[in-house]
Scaffold this motif. Structure first.
Motif, PDB file in Angstrom:
ATOM      1  N   VAL A 289      41.305  53.204  21.376  1.00 34.16           N
ATOM      2  CA  VAL A 289      41.220  54.058  22.559  1.00 34.16           C
ATOM      3  C   VAL A 289      41.297  53.207  23.827  1.00 34.16           C
ATOM      4  CG1 VAL A 289      39.661  55.542  23.891  1.00 34.16           C
ATOM      5  CG2 VAL A 289      40.006  55.959  21.470  1.00 34.16           C
ATOM      6  N   GLY A 290      40.606  52.087  23.828  1.00 34.86           N
ATOM      7  CA  GLY A 290      40.653  51.198  24.981  1.00 34.86           C
ATOM      8  C   GLY A 290      42.042  50.655  25.227  1.00 34.86           C
TER       9      GLY A 290
ATOM     10  N   ALA B 227      44.325  51.763  28.535  1.00 30.93           N
ATOM     11  CA  ALA B 227      44.611  50.726  29.520  1.00 30.93           C
ATOM     12  C   ALA B 227      46.042  50.817  30.044  1.00 30.93           C
ATOM     13  CB  ALA B 227      44.362  49.346  28.909  1.00 30.93           C
ATOM     14  N   VAL B 228      46.970  51.237  29.229  1.00 35.85           N
ATOM     15  CA  VAL B 228      48.376  51.291  29.655  1.00 35.85           C
ATOM     16  C   VAL B 228      48.579  52.311  30.777  1.00 35.85           C
ATOM     17  CG1 VAL B 228      50.724  51.816  28.915  1.00 35.85           C
ATOM     18  CG2 VAL B 228      49.251  50.411  27.479  1.00 35.85           C
ATOM     19  N   PRO B 229      48.200  53.573  30.624  1.00 31.91           N
ATOM     20  CA  PRO B 229      48.423  54.506  31.736  1.00 31.91           C
ATOM     21  C   PRO B 229      47.571  54.178  32.961  1.00 31.91           C
ATOM     22  CG  PRO B 229      47.440  55.652  29.870  1.00 31.91           C
ATOM     23  CD  PRO B 229      47.732  54.264  29.431  1.00 31.91           C
ATOM     24  N   LEU B 230      46.378  53.640  32.763  1.00 33.51           N
ATOM     25  CA  LEU B 230      45.567  53.252  33.914  1.00 33.51           C
ATOM     26  C   LEU B 230      46.228  52.115  34.681  1.00 33.51           C
ATOM     27  CD1 LEU B 230      41.942  53.423  32.469  1.00 33.51           C
ATOM     28  CD2 LEU B 230      43.028  54.975  34.080  1.00 33.51           C
ATOM     29  N   GLY B 231      46.761  51.141  33.965  1.00 31.17           N
ATOM     30  CA  GLY B 231      47.465  50.043  34.612  1.00 31.17           C
ATOM     31  C   GLY B 231      48.695  50.521  35.356  1.00 31.17           C
TER      32      GLY B 231
ATOM     33  N   GLY C 167      51.329  50.839  41.203  1.00 30.30           N
ATOM     34  CA  GLY C 167      52.099  51.369  42.327  1.00 30.30           C
ATOM     35  C   GLY C 167      51.362  51.233  43.650  1.00 30.30           C
ATOM     36  N   PRO C 168      50.149  51.782  43.747  1.00 30.02           N
ATOM     37  CA  PRO C 168      49.396  51.611  44.990  1.00 30.02           C
ATOM     38  C   PRO C 168      49.075  50.147  45.306  1.00 30.02           C
ATOM     39  CG  PRO C 168      48.462  53.405  43.714  1.00 30.02           C
ATOM     40  CD  PRO C 168      49.490  52.740  42.855  1.00 30.02           C
ATOM     41  N   LEU C 169      48.856  49.349  44.297  1.00 33.61           N
ATOM     42  CA  LEU C 169      48.593  47.931  44.517  1.00 33.61           C
ATOM     43  C   LEU C 169      49.819  47.234  45.098  1.00 33.61           C
ATOM     44  CD1 LEU C 169      46.600  45.586  44.173  1.00 33.61           C
ATOM     45  CD2 LEU C 169      47.576  45.226  41.915  1.00 33.61           C
ATOM     46  N   ALA C 170      50.983  47.526  44.567  1.00 34.61           N
ATOM     47  CA  ALA C 170      52.217  46.942  45.101  1.00 34.61           C
ATOM     48  C   ALA C 170      52.459  47.413  46.531  1.00 34.61           C
ATOM     49  CB  ALA C 170      53.404  47.310  44.217  1.00 34.61           C
TER      50      ALA C 170
END
Length: 59
Positions: free
Chosen positions: A30-31, A35-39, A44-47
């Motif tokens: 589950v972790g 992690a993939v969709p959260l990343g 996008g906002p980080l970039a």
């Protein structure tokens, strides 16, 4: 990457009691899948906040 997965699975099998091993594997899966969709949602906002340089902007 596959070597890391083998080492991870081996360490789980050696260090987690057999009675709870399936539950630990479930939490691990589950972790990993969460992690993939959260990343992808964060990148996008980080970039946008950090910014990106084009070829013309490089020193």
């Amino acid at each position: 990457m596959e070597q890391i997965a083998v080492y991870w699975d081996l360490s789980l099998q050696q260090n987690v009691p057999r009675a709870v091993l399936a539950r630990v594997y479930s939490y691990d899966a589950v972790g990993s899948f969460a992690a993939v969709p959260l990343g992808e949602a964060v990148v996008g906002p980080l970039a946008e906040a950090v910014g990106m340089r084009t070829e013309d902007q490089r020193p």
